[in-house]
Design a protein around this motif. Structure first.
Motif, short mmCIF file in Angstrom:
data_model
loop_
_atom_site.label_atom_id
_atom_site.label_comp_id
_atom_site.label_asym_id
_atom_site.label_seq_id
_atom_site.Cartn_x
_atom_site.Cartn_y
_atom_site.Cartn_z
N PHE A 18 -1.74 1.18 -0.70
CA PHE A 18 -0.30 1.04 -0.85
C PHE A 18 0.03 -0.08 -1.83
N GLY A 19 -0.61 -1.22 -1.69
CA GLY A 19 -0.34 -2.33 -2.61
C GLY A 19 -0.73 -2.02 -4.04
N THR A 20 -1.80 -1.22 -4.20
CA THR A 20 -2.27 -0.87 -5.54
C THR A 20 -1.24 -0.04 -6.31
N GLY A 43 3.82 -10.00 -10.44
CA GLY A 43 2.77 -10.22 -9.46
C GLY A 43 3.13 -9.64 -8.11
N ILE A 44 2.12 -9.29 -7.34
CA ILE A 44 2.33 -8.75 -6.00
C ILE A 44 1.25 -9.30 -5.08
N SER A 45 1.61 -9.60 -3.86
CA SER A 45 0.65 -10.09 -2.88
C SER A 45 1.11 -9.69 -1.48
N TYR A 46 0.18 -9.76 -0.54
CA TYR A 46 0.48 -9.38 0.83
C TYR A 46 1.06 -10.56 1.58
N GLY A 47 2.17 -10.34 2.26
CA GLY A 47 2.78 -11.40 3.05
C GLY A 47 4.21 -11.06 3.41
N PRO A 48 4.76 -11.70 4.42
CA PRO A 48 6.13 -11.43 4.85
C PRO A 48 7.16 -12.00 3.88
N SER A 74 6.25 -8.79 -2.81
CA SER A 74 5.37 -8.94 -1.65
C SER A 74 5.49 -7.70 -0.79
N PHE A 75 4.44 -7.40 -0.03
CA PHE A 75 4.48 -6.26 0.87
C PHE A 75 3.72 -6.60 2.14
N GLU A 76 4.04 -5.89 3.20
CA GLU A 76 3.35 -6.09 4.47
C GLU A 76 3.47 -4.85 5.33
N ASN A 143 2.22 11.30 -3.05
CA ASN A 143 0.91 11.52 -2.42
C ASN A 143 -0.13 10.57 -3.01
N LEU A 144 -0.85 9.92 -2.12
CA LEU A 144 -1.89 8.96 -2.51
C LEU A 144 -3.20 9.40 -1.89
N THR A 145 -4.23 9.63 -2.70
CA THR A 145 -5.53 10.07 -2.19
C THR A 145 -6.33 8.86 -1.70
N VAL A 146 -6.75 8.92 -0.44
CA VAL A 146 -7.49 7.82 0.17
C VAL A 146 -8.79 8.37 0.76
N ASP A 147 -9.89 7.67 0.50
CA ASP A 147 -11.19 8.03 1.08
C ASP A 147 -11.23 7.47 2.50
N LEU A 148 -10.78 8.27 3.46
CA LEU A 148 -10.60 7.77 4.82
C LEU A 148 -11.92 7.46 5.51
N VAL A 149 -12.88 8.39 5.42
CA VAL A 149 -14.19 8.19 6.06
C VAL A 149 -15.25 8.41 4.99
N GLU A 150 -15.74 7.32 4.44
CA GLU A 150 -16.65 7.40 3.30
C GLU A 150 -17.97 8.07 3.67
N SER A 151 -18.43 7.90 4.92
CA SER A 151 -19.75 8.41 5.31
C SER A 151 -19.83 9.92 5.27
N ILE A 152 -18.69 10.60 5.41
CA ILE A 152 -18.70 12.07 5.35
C ILE A 152 -17.86 12.58 4.18
N GLY A 153 -17.43 11.68 3.30
CA GLY A 153 -16.66 12.08 2.13
C GLY A 153 -15.31 12.69 2.47
N GLU A 154 -14.68 12.19 3.53
CA GLU A 154 -13.40 12.75 3.97
C GLU A 154 -12.25 12.08 3.22
N LYS A 155 -11.78 12.76 2.17
CA LYS A 155 -10.65 12.27 1.39
C LYS A 155 -9.42 13.11 1.71
#
Length: 265
Positions: A18-20, A43-48, A74-76, A143-155
């Motif tokens: 999300f931050g990316t 600039g962007i950083s995580y924080g309230p 900033s985002f949180e 839509n944002l593609t995320v590699d949720l479980v890397e061990s089984i390649g679940e994107k």
């Protein structure tokens, strides 16, 4: 069941992803003739929000190395909530391969993760430049593609939904008080959480058998021809290079194959 250790880093990956989305936004200041005076990356950083607002108010000049330079984002993560509208069967499983072994995974659980993106600016035009570079991509989701479980390649494609936009002009006090324009955008990420991944040998189809009949009456028809196919070698895995052995058989014994007894009767 609880107590089996697993950690897929799904929440962490979702937060980082999300931050990316917002880490490559610029603003420009130009002359009346269109000549660009300067271009600044926001600039962007995580924080309230309150953390950054306090820094802005405590350092009015913002000319020291440790000060917060405006504009800034900033985002949180602000909430995690189960989403029953995307619920799948509780006991349903699916098979996946890690390249060597077959894994058995229960269907993921749908969760909505709430995010808040805050845009701080001294000039309203700077804030509008930032907002205008964000809003067109959300209609109302992106839509944002995320590699949720890397061990089984679940994107999976995770929809990021824009829920609301608020504006705040945080300016109180005398003329020496630092002004901060704040735009607050709230989002919902519709992600999935996976449980433990277990190795299994179940589910690999190593033999296919088809019987052919000369009569269309399925109640009384007996098989006449059988076609059987198996992998070669028989121990081949899903990602191995393998072929097939095919066998055709003719029958005249008027028997039928029983799937429950796994034999001809």
């Amino acid at each position: 069941m609880l107590g089996t250790y697993f950690y897929h880093e799904i929440l962490r990956k979702t937060i980082i992803s999300f931050g990316t989305l917002f880490n490559d936004i610029y603003i420009r200041h130009s002359k009346d003739n269109g000549t660009v005076l300067d271009e600044t990356k926001v600039g962007i950083s995580y924080g309230p929000m309150q953390k950054f607002l306090t820094k802005i108010q405590e350092q009015a000049e913002l000319n020291k190395s440790f000060a917060v330079t405006l504009p800034r984002m900033s985002f949180e993560m602000i909430s995690i909530q189960y989403d029953p509208s995307r619920k799948a069967g509780v006991t349903q499983t699916f098979k996946a391969s890690d390249g060597t072994n077959l894994k058995k995974v229960f269907m993921p659980v749908p969760y909505n993760i709430g995010f808040e993106l805050n845009i701080f600016s001294k000039l309203n035009d700077d804030a509008l430049q930032i907002v205008e570079q964000i809003l067109p991509f959300f209609q109302p989701s992106f839509n944002l593609t995320v590699d949720l479980v890397e061990s089984i390649g679940e994107k999976r494609d995770i929809p990021i939904v824009l829920d609301s936009i608020d504006f705040q002009d945080d300016y109180e006090g005398d003329f020496n008080t630092r002004r901060a324009l704040i735009y607050t955008l709230r989002f919902t990420a519709k992600t999935y959480l996976f449980g433990p991944v277990a190795e299994t040998t179940e589910g690999l189809i190593r033999k296919v058998q088809t019987d052919f009949y000369t009569d269309t009456n399925t109640a009384t028809a007996k098989r006449q021809v059988r076609y059987t196919v198996t992998p070669d070698p028989s121990s081949a895995g899903p990602d191995d290079n393998f072929g097939f052995d095919e066998v055709w058989e003719d029958f005249t014994d008027s028997k039928s194959y029983s799937p429950t007894q796994q034999q001809d009767i």
